[in-house]
Design a protein around this motif. Structure first.
Motif, short mmCIF file in Angstrom:
data_model
loop_
_atom_site.label_atom_id
_atom_site.label_comp_id
_atom_site.label_asym_id
_atom_site.label_seq_id
_atom_site.Cartn_x
_atom_site.Cartn_y
_atom_site.Cartn_z
N MET A 47 51.44 31.24 -24.69
CA MET A 47 51.84 31.23 -23.57
C MET A 47 50.92 32.88 -23.60
SD MET A 47 55.59 32.84 -22.34
CE MET A 47 55.78 31.50 -21.30
N HIS A 48 50.12 33.40 -21.91
CA HIS A 48 49.80 34.46 -21.80
C HIS A 48 50.04 35.18 -20.85
CE1 HIS A 48 45.96 32.99 -24.72
NE2 HIS A 48 45.95 31.81 -23.95
N THR A 49 50.72 36.70 -21.18
CA THR A 49 51.37 37.76 -20.23
C THR A 49 50.07 39.04 -20.03
OG1 THR A 49 53.14 37.13 -20.74
CG2 THR A 49 53.31 38.60 -19.93
N ILE A 50 49.64 38.83 -18.29
CA ILE A 50 49.08 40.17 -18.16
C ILE A 50 49.78 41.38 -17.97
CG2 ILE A 50 47.13 41.11 -17.43
CD1 ILE A 50 46.07 38.06 -17.50
N PHE A 51 49.57 42.58 -18.58
CA PHE A 51 50.17 43.50 -18.34
C PHE A 51 49.49 44.54 -17.75
CE2 PHE A 51 53.01 41.90 -21.48
CZ PHE A 51 54.53 42.09 -20.54
N ASN A 52 49.85 45.62 -16.44
CA ASN A 52 48.89 46.27 -15.23
C ASN A 52 49.38 48.15 -15.69
OD1 ASN A 52 46.41 44.55 -15.71
ND2 ASN A 52 48.04 43.83 -13.15
N ALA A 53 48.93 49.11 -16.28
CA ALA A 53 49.45 49.80 -16.60
C ALA A 53 49.76 50.47 -14.80
CB ALA A 53 48.80 51.35 -17.18
N GLN A 54 48.53 49.82 -13.84
CA GLN A 54 49.37 50.04 -12.40
C GLN A 54 48.95 49.56 -11.21
OE1 GLN A 54 47.56 54.07 -11.95
NE2 GLN A 54 45.64 53.10 -11.38
N THR A 55 49.72 48.80 -10.35
CA THR A 55 49.37 48.36 -9.48
C THR A 55 47.29 48.85 -8.91
OG1 THR A 55 50.22 49.33 -7.58
CG2 THR A 55 51.75 47.63 -9.05
N PRO A 56 47.22 47.17 -8.25
CA PRO A 56 45.72 47.94 -7.78
C PRO A 56 45.59 48.21 -6.42
CG PRO A 56 45.89 45.46 -8.75
CD PRO A 56 47.00 45.93 -8.81
N THR A 57 44.96 49.38 -5.87
CA THR A 57 44.45 50.11 -4.83
C THR A 57 44.62 48.80 -4.27
OG1 THR A 57 42.66 51.32 -5.02
CG2 THR A 57 45.02 52.60 -5.70
N ASN A 58 43.45 48.34 -4.08
CA ASN A 58 42.32 47.07 -3.52
C ASN A 58 42.44 46.32 -3.93
OD1 ASN A 58 40.69 46.62 -0.70
ND2 ASN A 58 39.49 47.67 -2.01
#
Length: 58
Positions: free
Chosen positions: A1-12
């Motif tokens: 199982m793979h999970t991706i985390f982002n520090a902040q949401t992309p603006t565009n």
């Protein structure tokens, strides 16, 4: 199982099925103005150091 985390949401975020890119009318990054100059400087440095180290070999 793979999970991706982002520090902040992309603006565009890229549109689905489309090609991403910059925001129309947005100001370019400051480094964009110097890409060609930086490329030329990089080539000159490569030539300079190549000749410098070749001349030291006996």
């Amino acid at each position: 199982m793979h999970t991706i985390f982002n520090a902040q949401t992309p603006t565009n975020p890229n549109p689905p099925g489309g090609v991403g890119g910059g925001t129309p009318g947005a100001q370019a990054s400051p480094i964009d103005m110097y890409v060609y100059v930086l490329g030329i400087v990089a080539m000159l440095l490569i030539v300079f150091f190549t000749k410098k180290y070749k001349s030291q070999k006996i």
